[in-house]
Design a protein around this motif. Structure first.
Motif, PDB file in Angstrom:
ATOM      1  N   THR A 156       1.817 -14.005   6.214  1.00  0.00           N
ATOM      2  CA  THR A 156       1.712 -12.678   5.620  1.00  0.00           C
ATOM      3  C   THR A 156       0.902 -12.788   4.340  1.00  0.00           C
ATOM      4  O   THR A 156       0.871 -13.846   3.700  1.00  0.00           O
ATOM      5  N   SER A 162       3.386  -7.465   4.486  1.00  0.00           N
ATOM      6  CA  SER A 162       2.168  -6.665   4.616  1.00  0.00           C
ATOM      7  C   SER A 162       0.959  -7.565   4.804  1.00  0.00           C
ATOM      8  O   SER A 162       0.993  -8.753   4.499  1.00  0.00           O
ATOM      9  N   ALA A 185      -1.692  -6.982  11.688  1.00  0.00           N
ATOM     10  CA  ALA A 185      -0.368  -6.428  11.398  1.00  0.00           C
ATOM     11  C   ALA A 185       0.300  -5.906  12.666  1.00  0.00           C
ATOM     12  O   ALA A 185       1.502  -6.118  12.883  1.00  0.00           O
ATOM     13  N   ARG A 238       1.490  -8.962  14.729  1.00  0.00           N
ATOM     14  CA  ARG A 238       2.676  -9.585  14.134  1.00  0.00           C
ATOM     15  C   ARG A 238       3.906  -8.707  14.322  1.00  0.00           C
ATOM     16  O   ARG A 238       5.006  -9.203  14.556  1.00  0.00           O
ATOM     17  N   ARG A 239       3.715  -7.411  14.237  1.00  0.00           N
ATOM     18  CA  ARG A 239       4.831  -6.483  14.440  1.00  0.00           C
ATOM     19  C   ARG A 239       5.412  -6.637  15.844  1.00  0.00           C
ATOM     20  O   ARG A 239       6.625  -6.626  16.041  1.00  0.00           O
ATOM     21  N   LYS A 240       4.529  -6.799  16.824  1.00  0.00           N
ATOM     22  CA  LYS A 240       4.972  -6.962  18.207  1.00  0.00           C
ATOM     23  C   LYS A 240       5.702  -8.291  18.391  1.00  0.00           C
ATOM     24  O   LYS A 240       6.747  -8.348  19.059  1.00  0.00           O
ATOM     25  N   GLN A 295       9.181  -8.174  17.183  1.00  0.00           N
ATOM     26  CA  GLN A 295      10.063  -7.446  18.097  1.00  0.00           C
ATOM     27  C   GLN A 295      10.585  -8.316  19.239  1.00  0.00           C
ATOM     28  O   GLN A 295      11.721  -8.137  19.684  1.00  0.00           O
ATOM     29  N   LYS A 300       1.517  -2.334   6.193  1.00  0.00           N
ATOM     30  CA  LYS A 300       2.878  -2.825   6.365  1.00  0.00           C
ATOM     31  C   LYS A 300       3.058  -3.470   7.740  1.00  0.00           C
ATOM     32  O   LYS A 300       2.558  -2.961   8.740  1.00  0.00           O
ATOM     33  N   ILE A 301       3.774  -4.597   7.767  1.00  0.00           N
ATOM     34  CA  ILE A 301       4.105  -5.239   9.036  1.00  0.00           C
ATOM     35  C   ILE A 301       5.523  -4.865   9.456  1.00  0.00           C
ATOM     36  O   ILE A 301       5.734  -4.301  10.521  1.00  0.00           O
ATOM     37  N   CYS A 302       6.493  -5.183   8.596  1.00  0.00           N
ATOM     38  CA  CYS A 302       7.885  -4.865   8.913  1.00  0.00           C
ATOM     39  C   CYS A 302       8.736  -5.067   7.664  1.00  0.00           C
ATOM     40  O   CYS A 302       8.326  -5.752   6.730  1.00  0.00           O
ATOM     41  N   ASN A 329      13.995  -7.389   9.298  1.00  0.00           N
ATOM     42  CA  ASN A 329      13.567  -7.857  10.623  1.00  0.00           C
ATOM     43  C   ASN A 329      13.279  -9.357  10.658  1.00  0.00           C
ATOM     44  O   ASN A 329      12.934  -9.891  11.707  1.00  0.00           O
TER      45      ASN A 329
END
Length: 255
Positions: A172, A182, A189, A192-194, A197, A218-220, A224
């Motif tokens: 990050t 972020s 981003a 990385r968000r996926k 999850q 923003k990522i998360c 999380n």
């Protein structure tokens, strides 16, 4: 001492003292003026220092993304220490994700002699590092992001949901208690968000310079994330704030 080690020491001296004379550097590093000039030229080309007559000085950095070649040198000792700690968390049979970044690249170096592990990555340097090893490598397909030597993956090229990732090590550009993780790149981003999850455990690897700053996308949120792995230079007050907020954060001493 290898050139990259000397250059790392030069950068640290400049960041500590702001202005350093040539004579101080040759004495501290026990090198000739000719060798020093070669190292300084490399650092100037990378945008890490600025020359003046008789010495070098720090360049004031704005909060923008630097090239990965620059970050491979910056905070190298800290990143190697973090990487060694992360590698010790990886077990035989694991399927892991290694994000593109200078910290995760160092993790790959510790995996070369491990057996029966699978590494999923979007990093071309990581894939090349593991090319001649017994590690099974799955390289994501998509568009090459030249500045990061990474691949921005798309769902139609690789179905993320089909991946059984036990541990994901992600990078990050910014971490804050208020806004979480972020990054500068929208595409990175999203990817990385996926990964956050679908992976069973999320490890964020970041040296002390990334803390309490927010960048473009923003990522998360930190809720999380399972673990934050950083180095011993992280400010005591910041470390305490994260611990009090219930964040699993660990500071790793230099090797």
């Amino acid at each position: 001492m290898y050139p990259i080690e000397r250059q790392q020491k030069i950068v640290k001296m400049v960041r500590t003292q702001k202005v350093v004379k040539h004579s101080e550097l040759t004495e501290a590093l026990q090198i000739s003026m000719e060798t020093l000039r070669r190292d300084i030229q490399v650092l100037v080309q990378q945008g890490l220092v600025e020359k003046f007559y008789g010495g070098i000085k720090e360049i004031e950095q704005s909060v923008t993304e630097t090239l990965i070649e620059q970050r491979m040198v910056s905070q190298l000792n800290e990143k190697v220490a973090i990487a060694k700690e992360c590698a010790e968390m990886i077990e035989e049979g694991d399927c892991i994700f290694l994000d593109s970044g200078s910290s995760t690249y160092q993790i790959a170096k510790f995996l070369c002699h491990m057996k029966n592990i699978t590494v999923i990555t979007n990093s071309l340097p990581i894939a090349m590092e593991l090319l001649s090893t017994s590690v099974e490598v799955i390289l994501m397909g998509g568009k090459v992001r030249h500045s990061e030597r990474s691949i921005i993956a798309y769902d139609f090229l690789l179905q993320y949901d089909q991946l059984n990732i036990s541990k994901a090590f992600i990078c990050t550009s910014g971490i804050s208690l208020k806004n979480g993780l972020s990054d500068f790149s929208f595409e990175e981003a999203i990817m990385r968000r996926k990964i956050v999850q679908i992976a069973q455990s999320i490890y964020v690897v970041a040296d002390y310079t990334k803390f309490e700053r927010d960048v473009t996308v923003k990522i998360c949120p930190l809720s999380n994330v399972d673990y934050l792995i950083t180095d011993a230079h992280l400010n005591d007050d910041i470390f305490k704030q994260y611990k009090e907020a219930g964040i699993n954060i660990k500071r790793i001493p230099l090797l």
